[in-house]
Design an enzyme around this catalytic site. Structure first.
Site, PDB file in Angstrom:
ATOM      1  N   GLU A 112     -38.073  70.353 -13.188  1.00 49.68           N
ATOM      2  CA  GLU A 112     -37.813  69.521 -14.366  1.00 49.68           C
ATOM      3  C   GLU A 112     -38.997  69.564 -15.325  1.00 49.68           C
ATOM      4  O   GLU A 112     -38.816  69.529 -16.547  1.00 49.68           O
ATOM      5  CB  GLU A 112     -37.507  68.092 -13.934  1.00 49.68           C
ATOM      6  CG  GLU A 112     -36.184  67.989 -13.179  1.00 49.68           C
ATOM      7  CD  GLU A 112     -35.829  66.582 -12.764  1.00 49.68           C
ATOM      8  OE1 GLU A 112     -34.826  66.055 -13.263  1.00 49.68           O
ATOM      9  OE2 GLU A 112     -36.567  66.007 -11.943  1.00 49.68           O
ATOM     10  N   GLU A 132     -32.548  68.174  -5.105  1.00 52.30           N
ATOM     11  CA  GLU A 132     -32.424  66.724  -4.901  1.00 52.30           C
ATOM     12  C   GLU A 132     -31.175  66.337  -4.113  1.00 52.30           C
ATOM     13  O   GLU A 132     -31.222  65.436  -3.267  1.00 52.30           O
ATOM     14  CB  GLU A 132     -32.432  65.992  -6.252  1.00 52.30           C
ATOM     15  CG  GLU A 132     -33.813  65.767  -6.839  1.00 52.30           C
ATOM     16  CD  GLU A 132     -34.320  66.948  -7.635  1.00 52.30           C
ATOM     17  OE1 GLU A 132     -35.321  66.802  -8.347  1.00 52.30           O
ATOM     18  OE2 GLU A 132     -33.702  68.037  -7.556  1.00 52.30           O
TER      19      GLU A 132
END
Length: 258
Positions: A112, A132
């Site tokens: 990210e 995730e």
């Protein structure tokens, strides 16, 4: 404090390039609250310092970042700056250009962070992705918002829903990675790219990034007018005059950022 123990290091080069290093190699450069706060402060200073034109963001110890420090998460830390978001960059990146230099891995929140950068240089053996969902979590540090803008929608969906790692070669083919470097050469290649940007007129670079970043959300009927509002000051600047004069005199321009 000994600089080697600081969670983020900043090296201001005389060429206008700032090298920022995530510096928790013992934790795979995972992001805790201290790292996020330090990175946010450095990014604020970067935007405010007229001597600095481009940032190269990298990681210490042969890896970029493994994302959120899960041990810190269990202590209640979220690795976010209240204003700038995860790792001090993903919600509000600098206005000036940022080049990611990725070695080893950029996973979860680490990926990210990469997606928050404007250009990406990655070693060909680096591992990148958003795992995730494999950990019972969601990539809410900006990855789900940025991937559809940077990658084809079906590829973004694949990365997010499978949690699988993606090699830089594929991301280069899809347009996310600008340069695939040999292992150990990502920072050097990123610096070449950053210095090429830093040699250009600062106002022109900023306005170009502003238009490229904002224009996808513009109403097409207003796009030309909005672009004009961002770029017209550049045409009236001292740097515009200097660029034309340097071209006529067949010399390198000396841009001042005014």
């Amino acid at each position: 404090m000994n600089p080697s123990t600081e969670p983020v290091l900043a090296d201001k080069g005389e060429d206008g390039v700032l090298v920022v290093t995530l510096n928790r190699p013992e934790a795979r450069n995972a992001v805790n609250d201290a790292l996020a706060a330090a990175a946010a402060a450095i990014m604020r200073d970067f935007d405010a310092d007229p001597r600095l034109r481009v940032c190269v963001l990298t990681g210490a110890g042969g890896g970029f970042s493994a994302g959120l420090d899960l041990k810190a998460f269990l202590r209640g830390e979220v690795g976010e700056d209240p204003e700038r978001g995860f790792a001090g960059i993903t919600r509000v990146p600098p206005r000036k250009p940022v080049v990611a230099a990725v070695e080893g891995f950029a996973l979860a929140g680490g990926f990210e962070i990469v997606l928050a950068c404007d250009l990406v240089v990655a070693s060909r053996d680096a591992r990148m992705g958003l795992p995730e969902v494999r950990r019972g979590l969601v990539a809410d540090g900006g990855g789900l918002l940025q991937m559809p803008r940077r990658l084809p929608a079906n590829v973004a969906m694949e990365i997010a829903l499978t949690g699988a790692e993606v090699l830089p070669g594929r991301l280069h083919e899809l347009g996310l990675v600008n340069v695939v470097a040999e292992p150990g050469q990502a920072l050097d290649q990123a610096l070449i790219l950053a210095r090429a940007i830093a040699r250009n007129a600062p106002l022109g670079v900023l306005a170009s990034k502003d238009v490229l970043t904002a224009s996808p959300s513009w109403d097409p009927d207003q796009a030309w007018e909005r672009q004009h509002g961002l770029v017209s000051p550049v045409w009236k600047s001292d740097d515009a005059e200097e660029g034309a004069r340097a071209f006529a005199e067949k010399r390198a321009p000396r841009f001042s950022g005014r």
